[in-house]
Design a protein around this motif. Sequence first.
Motif, PDB file in Angstrom:
ATOM      1  N   ILE A  53       4.101  60.586   5.037  1.00  0.00           N
ATOM      2  CA  ILE A  53       4.427  59.180   5.275  1.00  0.00           C
ATOM      3  C   ILE A  53       3.254  58.276   4.867  1.00  0.00           C
ATOM      4  O   ILE A  53       3.455  57.135   4.450  1.00  0.00           O
ATOM      5  CB  ILE A  53       4.828  58.951   6.752  1.00  0.00           C
ATOM      6  N   LYS A 101      10.923  52.552   5.711  1.00  0.00           N
ATOM      7  CA  LYS A 101      11.981  53.073   6.600  1.00  0.00           C
ATOM      8  C   LYS A 101      12.989  53.914   5.818  1.00  0.00           C
ATOM      9  O   LYS A 101      13.392  54.992   6.257  1.00  0.00           O
ATOM     10  CB  LYS A 101      12.682  51.921   7.310  1.00  0.00           C
ATOM     11  N   SER A 104      11.075  57.150   4.471  1.00  0.00           N
ATOM     12  CA  SER A 104      10.382  58.005   5.443  1.00  0.00           C
ATOM     13  C   SER A 104      11.204  58.337   6.678  1.00  0.00           C
ATOM     14  O   SER A 104      10.760  59.118   7.517  1.00  0.00           O
ATOM     15  CB  SER A 104       9.090  57.315   5.907  1.00  0.00           C
ATOM     16  N   VAL A 110      10.722  55.582  11.982  1.00  0.00           N
ATOM     17  CA  VAL A 110      10.103  54.363  11.479  1.00  0.00           C
ATOM     18  C   VAL A 110      10.869  53.163  12.030  1.00  0.00           C
ATOM     19  O   VAL A 110      12.078  53.064  11.869  1.00  0.00           O
ATOM     20  CB  VAL A 110      10.115  54.318   9.935  1.00  0.00           C
TER      21      VAL A 110
END
Length: 273
Positions: A53, A101, A104, A110
């Motif tokens: 991430i 978002k 990930s 997220v």
Amino acid sequence: MFALGLVLNAGDLKTELLNPKRVALGVLAQFSVMPLLAFLVSQYPGFTPAIAIGFIIVGCAPGAMASNVIVYLAGGAVAFSVTLTTVATMLSPLLTPFLVKQLSGAILPVEFMPLMITILKTVLAPLILGLLVQPFLGRYLQAARNIAPGIAASAIIIICSYAVAANQGRIADMALPVMLGVVLVNVLGYIIGWYLAKLYGFAYLYKITLMIELGMQNAGMGVALALQHFPAESALPGALFAVWCILTAAIASGWLCKRIAKQQIEKEPLTSY
């Protein structure tokens, strides 16, 4: 970001915004090519979810303020570089959290709003404040502009140093694969930026500028987001990226200056669309 607000020249922005197609193509490349590259690199099975991430956050960030300095040193289209950085930064409170978002969500949870609020507070608000302060500085504005980049660079060094210190225990295990991932994202960003500009029909100086803008991400912002919203480990890609992209861009700027001189001798158009 406050420093960037101080050094921005509204006249340069207006000139470049008269060609919205060129700016739009540059911003589109910024928020499509780099997120995709970072996402692909993040799929390496040896990366932890936090490291993965971290790469995605770096890829989804806007261009770095330092890219404007590198474009200047390379002899590129500085006004175009500043405009791309500014427009991408203005859009980042919406686009960066959205892309992070989307890319990930399957790796770590997220939340869109906390990311957006952080970017508004740490990126957009100080940038706008810097612009608003300019008229009140009067004859001291140029002096402020002279020292602003150094202050910004010092801030990035402090932020990235903290990120490295926070990951002291993981660096021995992860530094090499993370560094290889950083090199891939950076170098491929340069290459794809050049060929995209060629596809768009950009003149030579604009090809150089788009190449640098794509290769140099606002890793300092990425590190700040990672440290605030994710495990400290997620800040490592951004910290290493910040150092690496400055090194490669500084080396490239000298070579590009020579190339521009050669193009001038050969009478190739440098600034037409």
